[in-house]
Each structure stands twice: as C-alpha cells, then as structure tokens.
Design a protein around this motif. Structure first.
Motif, mmCIF file in Angstrom:
data_model
loop_
_atom_site.group_PDB
_atom_site.id
_atom_site.type_symbol
_atom_site.label_atom_id
_atom_site.label_comp_id
_atom_site.label_asym_id
_atom_site.label_seq_id
_atom_site.Cartn_x
_atom_site.Cartn_y
_atom_site.Cartn_z
ATOM 1 N N ARG A 78 -18.129 -15.337 46.470
ATOM 2 C CA ARG A 78 -19.575 -15.450 46.737
ATOM 3 C C ARG A 78 -20.168 -16.680 46.060
ATOM 4 N N MET A 79 -19.710 -16.969 44.845
ATOM 5 C CA MET A 79 -20.231 -18.145 44.149
ATOM 6 C C MET A 79 -19.771 -19.438 44.827
ATOM 7 N N MET A 80 -18.561 -19.417 45.400
ATOM 8 C CA MET A 80 -18.061 -20.615 46.075
ATOM 9 C C MET A 80 -18.758 -20.856 47.406
ATOM 10 N N ALA A 81 -19.464 -19.848 47.902
ATOM 11 C CA ALA A 81 -20.221 -20.019 49.143
ATOM 12 C C ALA A 81 -21.559 -20.709 48.902
ATOM 13 N N THR A 82 -21.930 -20.893 47.628
ATOM 14 C CA THR A 82 -23.174 -21.573 47.276
ATOM 15 C C THR A 82 -22.931 -23.078 47.175
ATOM 16 N N PRO A 83 -23.999 -23.887 47.107
ATOM 17 C CA PRO A 83 -23.820 -25.344 46.995
ATOM 18 C C PRO A 83 -23.507 -25.819 45.574
ATOM 19 N N ILE A 84 -23.198 -24.900 44.654
ATOM 20 C CA ILE A 84 -22.857 -25.296 43.284
ATOM 21 C C ILE A 84 -21.553 -26.099 43.305
ATOM 22 N N PRO A 85 -21.525 -27.257 42.656
ATOM 23 C CA PRO A 85 -20.279 -28.036 42.608
ATOM 24 C C PRO A 85 -19.140 -27.236 41.970
ATOM 25 N N ARG A 86 -17.948 -27.460 42.490
ATOM 26 C CA ARG A 86 -16.786 -26.751 41.939
ATOM 27 C C ARG A 86 -16.588 -27.078 40.459
ATOM 28 N N SER A 87 -16.877 -28.322 40.092
ATOM 29 C CA SER A 87 -16.726 -28.709 38.689
ATOM 30 C C SER A 87 -17.680 -27.925 37.795
ATOM 31 N N ALA A 88 -18.884 -27.638 38.306
ATOM 32 C CA ALA A 88 -19.862 -26.888 37.520
ATOM 33 C C ALA A 88 -19.444 -25.425 37.367
ATOM 34 N N LEU A 89 -18.848 -24.867 38.414
ATOM 35 C CA LEU A 89 -18.382 -23.483 38.329
ATOM 36 C C LEU A 89 -17.352 -23.319 37.210
ATOM 37 N N LEU A 90 -16.455 -24.291 37.107
ATOM 38 C CA LEU A 90 -15.433 -24.222 36.072
ATOM 39 C C LEU A 90 -15.982 -24.624 34.709
ATOM 40 N N ALA A 91 -16.825 -25.643 34.683
ATOM 41 C CA ALA A 91 -17.364 -26.124 33.403
ATOM 42 C C ALA A 91 -18.158 -25.026 32.700
ATOM 43 N N GLY A 92 -18.922 -24.254 33.467
ATOM 44 C CA GLY A 92 -19.684 -23.165 32.862
ATOM 45 C C GLY A 92 -18.781 -22.151 32.185
ATOM 46 N N ARG A 93 -17.718 -21.775 32.867
ATOM 47 C CA ARG A 93 -16.771 -20.812 32.289
ATOM 48 C C ARG A 93 -16.055 -21.384 31.068
ATOM 49 N N LEU A 224 -7.509 -34.172 31.610
ATOM 50 C CA LEU A 224 -6.492 -33.979 32.645
ATOM 51 C C LEU A 224 -6.454 -32.535 33.135
ATOM 52 N N THR A 225 -6.483 -31.585 32.212
ATOM 53 C CA THR A 225 -6.408 -30.179 32.620
ATOM 54 C C THR A 225 -7.672 -29.758 33.373
ATOM 55 N N PHE A 226 -8.825 -30.298 32.969
ATOM 56 C CA PHE A 226 -10.057 -29.968 33.692
ATOM 57 C C PHE A 226 -9.997 -30.491 35.127
ATOM 58 N N LEU A 227 -9.524 -31.713 35.304
ATOM 59 C CA LEU A 227 -9.409 -32.274 36.648
ATOM 60 C C LEU A 227 -8.419 -31.473 37.502
ATOM 61 N N LEU A 228 -7.325 -31.027 36.890
ATOM 62 C CA LEU A 228 -6.357 -30.204 37.613
ATOM 63 C C LEU A 228 -6.991 -28.897 38.067
ATOM 64 N N ALA A 229 -7.767 -28.277 37.179
ATOM 65 C CA ALA A 229 -8.401 -26.998 37.517
ATOM 66 C C ALA A 229 -9.437 -27.173 38.626
ATOM 67 N N VAL A 230 -10.218 -28.241 38.556
ATOM 68 C CA VAL A 230 -11.225 -28.502 39.593
ATOM 69 C C VAL A 230 -10.540 -28.742 40.936
ATOM 70 N N ARG A 231 -9.448 -29.480 40.907
ATOM 71 C CA ARG A 231 -8.719 -29.741 42.153
ATOM 72 C C ARG A 231 -8.161 -28.451 42.745
ATOM 73 N N ALA A 232 -7.638 -27.581 41.892
ATOM 74 C CA ALA A 232 -7.100 -26.302 42.387
ATOM 75 C C ALA A 232 -8.198 -25.438 42.971
ATOM 76 N N LEU A 233 -9.388 -25.435 42.345
ATOM 77 C CA LEU A 233 -10.492 -24.628 42.868
ATOM 78 C C LEU A 233 -11.000 -25.224 44.180
ATOM 79 N N SER A 234 -11.046 -26.553 44.288
ATOM 80 C CA SER A 234 -11.498 -27.210 45.528
ATOM 81 C C SER A 234 -10.552 -26.887 46.686
ATOM 82 N N ARG A 235 -9.259 -26.839 46.388
ATOM 83 C CA ARG A 235 -8.295 -26.484 47.437
ATOM 84 C C ARG A 235 -8.476 -25.048 47.894
ATOM 85 N N ARG A 236 -8.891 -24.207 46.951
ATOM 86 C CA ARG A 236 -9.133 -22.795 47.304
ATOM 87 C C ARG A 236 -10.273 -22.701 48.315
ATOM 88 N N ALA A 237 -11.242 -23.603 48.199
ATOM 89 C CA ALA A 237 -12.373 -23.596 49.129
ATOM 90 C C ALA A 237 -11.939 -23.940 50.533
#
Length: 237
Positions: A78-93, A224-237
C-alpha cells in the motif's frame, strides 16, 4: 520512530544482552595486562567502544524481518502505491532503526560509568557517529537481503552465518594486536576491524588516521548498502 520511543521497554530489553556482556564479561578483561601495557587506557576503554559497535552490528542485521512482516500484512504494498520515493520509504525505516540503536548505545555507555569508565563527551559523540553508520549499513543490508529473498528463514540464515566470522575477525572481544600474525592480517580483510580500531582510538581522545579510516570505510559501506536496498525495492515496484 515516535511509536518506537513511546515504548521504552523495547529499548531496555534490546540493550539487556550487551549490558550482560559489559557487567559479566567485561570484568574478565581487567586481568589481561597486555591490554593496558601502554598505561594510557583501561580494559574497559578497549571493550566499551567495541561493544556498542557489536550492538549496532547485531541490532541492524535483523531489521529486515520487520519489513517482511509489513510485506505479509500488505502494508508495504500500500505504501509503494503512493508517490513517496522509494529512497524515502527505506530512509525512514533505516533512520528509525539507527535512532533506536544509538539510544541503546547511550544507555550502555552511561552504565559503564558504574565500572569506572571515564570519557569526554566529544569522544563519545565520535564513537556514536560510527555506531550510527554501522547501524545504517547493517539495516540497509538487511532490507536488501529481505527484498531479495522474501523469506524470514533465509534472512536469518544469511546473517547468522555471516556475522560470526565478521565479529571474530573485527576484534570486538579482544584487539587483534594480540592475535598471531596470520590471524591479524586475515582480520584486515574485515571492514569492521577498521571501524573497531577507530572507535577505540576515538574513545580515548584519538583523532588520527584510525578515526578517519573508520569513517571512510563505514561511510562508503553505508552509501553502497543503501543504494543496493533502494534498487531492490525499486525492482519490487
């Protein structure tokens, strides 16, 4: 983050294990005279900064389990269906996880005062900066593994297997300067060993190349690990 800090029990319970290490294992090190041969520090000056890094290491490694729980419950979708950037979703956590681990580290360092540990506030803040970057690195890596496996057992197995050699070779329990030469040079392949050395130097007021190297290594890994995580979440989208 607000919800997490409203429940102080979580902070205290999570800090219980490192506190046990501090009070039940730390006194054993006071008899290791080779630790304090230079006369400039105590055994606790060696052990406390490494212990807070160990807290960040293990505390951040399994944060991906919370992401998998949200995935199972449909919250992440549900959160990924919003316009929140993927990087922000991970950065918050990641910032939430990091804040909790830094708060636990503060509790641990304050408790060390009972054992006679003395330190300067500026030196402690330097060590806490390293703790924060280690927490960011491990949290981001944990989210990356979670997003690639989508399996709690796989995530737990990966980190249970990987963390033990990383911990042993980093010198958190005892400095690697006490190790045989072959083991010392093997430890140089462990990035965490440089962070542990830098934290120990900073804890007693050192601000030389060890501290700079520690921030350089862990800062690079965090990015590096943050960029990897953002890329993995973007692929999930």
């Amino acid at each position: 983050m607000t919800l997490s800090f409203r429940n102080p029990t979580t902070l205290l319970v999570s800090a219980l294990q490192p506190l046990l290490y501090l009070f039940l294992f730390g006194p054993l090190l006071t008899g290791v005279t080779s630790l304090t041969a230079d006369g400039r520090r105590t055994a606790y000056d060696i052990y406390v900064p490494a212990l807070v890094l160990q807290l960040a290491l293990f505390g951040g490694a399994f944060t991906g389990l919370t992401l998998l729980t949200e995935f199972r419950q449909g919250v992440l979708e549900r959160m990924m269906a919003t316009p929140i950037p993927r990087s922000a979703l991970l950065a918050g956590r990641i910032l939430r996880d990091t804040s909790l681990l830094v708060a636990q580290s503060v509790i641990l360092i304050c408790c060390s005062l009972v054992l006679g540990v003395r330190f300067a506030i500026g030196d402690v803040l330097t060590v806490l900066g390293m703790v924060a970057l280690v927490a960011v690195t491990l949290s981001a890596l944990s989210y990356y593994v979670a997003l690639r496996t989508y399996n709690e057992n796989s995530l737990s197995t990966v980190f249970n297997v990987a963390l033990l050699p990383v911990l042993l070779l980093s010198g958190t329990m005892l400095p690697m300067t006490l190790a045989p030469e072959w083991l010392f040079w093997l430890s140089r392949a462990d990035p965490l060993s440089y962070v542990v050395d830098g934290a120990r130097a900073a804890f007693v007021g050192g601000h030389g190349w060890e501290v700079a190297t520690a921030f350089g290594v862990v800062g690079t890994l965090a990015c590096l690990t943050f960029l990897l995580a953002v890329r993995a979440l973007s692929r999930r989208a």
